[in-house]
Design a protein around this motif. Structure first.
Motif, PDB file in Angstrom:
ATOM      1  N   UNK A   1       0.842  -1.195   0.000  1.00  0.00           N
ATOM      2  CA  UNK A   1       0.000   0.000   0.000  1.00  0.00           C
ATOM      3  C   UNK A   1       0.878   1.246   0.000  1.00  0.00           C
ATOM      4  N   UNK A   2       0.542   2.173  -0.885  1.00  0.00           N
ATOM      5  CA  UNK A   2       1.330   3.385  -1.081  1.00  0.00           C
ATOM      6  C   UNK A   2       0.468   4.602  -0.752  1.00  0.00           C
TER       7      UNK A   2
ATOM      8  N   UNK B   1     -10.190  -0.478  -0.574  1.00  0.00           N
ATOM      9  CA  UNK B   1     -11.345  -1.349  -0.363  1.00  0.00           C
ATOM     10  C   UNK B   1     -11.019  -2.798  -0.698  1.00  0.00           C
ATOM     11  N   UNK B   2     -11.893  -3.667  -0.225  1.00  0.00           N
ATOM     12  CA  UNK B   2     -11.817  -5.092  -0.556  1.00  0.00           C
ATOM     13  C   UNK B   2     -13.136  -5.454  -1.218  1.00  0.00           C
TER      14      UNK B   2
ATOM     15  N   UNK C   1      -5.238  -0.672   6.347  1.00  0.00           N
ATOM     16  CA  UNK C   1      -4.841   0.732   6.222  1.00  0.00           C
ATOM     17  C   UNK C   1      -4.291   1.271   7.541  1.00  0.00           C
ATOM     18  N   UNK C   2      -4.934   0.913   8.652  1.00  0.00           N
ATOM     19  CA  UNK C   2      -4.446   1.368   9.958  1.00  0.00           C
ATOM     20  C   UNK C   2      -3.100   0.753  10.310  1.00  0.00           C
TER      21      UNK C   2
ATOM     22  N   UNK D   1      -5.089   7.056   9.345  1.00  0.00           N
ATOM     23  CA  UNK D   1      -5.569   7.441   8.018  1.00  0.00           C
ATOM     24  C   UNK D   1      -7.060   7.173   7.841  1.00  0.00           C
ATOM     25  N   UNK D   2      -7.541   6.043   8.324  1.00  0.00           N
ATOM     26  CA  UNK D   2      -8.951   5.696   8.149  1.00  0.00           C
ATOM     27  C   UNK D   2      -9.841   6.744   8.821  1.00  0.00           C
ATOM     28  N   UNK D   3      -9.462   7.191   9.995  1.00  0.00           N
ATOM     29  CA  UNK D   3     -10.219   8.216  10.686  1.00  0.00           C
ATOM     30  C   UNK D   3     -10.297   9.509   9.901  1.00  0.00           C
ATOM     31  N   UNK D   4      -9.205   9.872   9.269  1.00  0.00           N
ATOM     32  CA  UNK D   4      -9.168  11.089   8.457  1.00  0.00           C
ATOM     33  C   UNK D   4     -10.063  10.923   7.227  1.00  0.00           C
TER      34      UNK D   4
END
Length: 106
Positions: A18-19, A74-75, A92-93, A99-102
């Motif tokens: 993941x980038x 997403x999945x 992601x976390x 990041x997910x919260x943002x």
């Protein structure tokens, strides 16, 4: 001769691949950001359900969902002819804490 059912394999990037720049580019589109926010409830959503909620054609929704999946946000899980979409919140976390919260904040 009966055909044997095959389980469709939908490609997703590994968590380690993941980038952040790719994720931010994908989430930077207003429609895609709204999809991410809808998925922030932690449930799986049908592809068509998301398109309908946003008032966009199914083909447009599929395009945006493809970009989100390829970015690793997403999945997508195949269930017969249906596609169930969920946010890769844990992945992601693990890679980008917070990041997910943002992304899911209104």
């Amino acid at each position: 001769m009966a055909a044997t059912p095959t389980r469709e394999r939908i490609a997703h990037p590994d968590t380690s691949a993941l980038d952040l720049a790719t994720i931010m580019r994908a989430a930077g589109d207003p429609v895609r950001l709204e999809i991410v926010r809808q998925l922030g409830d932690g449930r799986e959503h049908l592809c068509g359900e998301l398109s309908q909620a946003l008032g966009i054609p199914a083909s447009t929704g599929s395009y945006h969902l493809k970009l989100l999946r390829e970015a690793g946000i997403t999945r997508t899980r195949a269930e017969g002819t249906q596609r169930l979409i969920s946010l890769r919140a844990e992945d992601l976390d693990a890679r980008f804490p917070g990041l997910v919260g943002v992304l899911t904040a209104s």
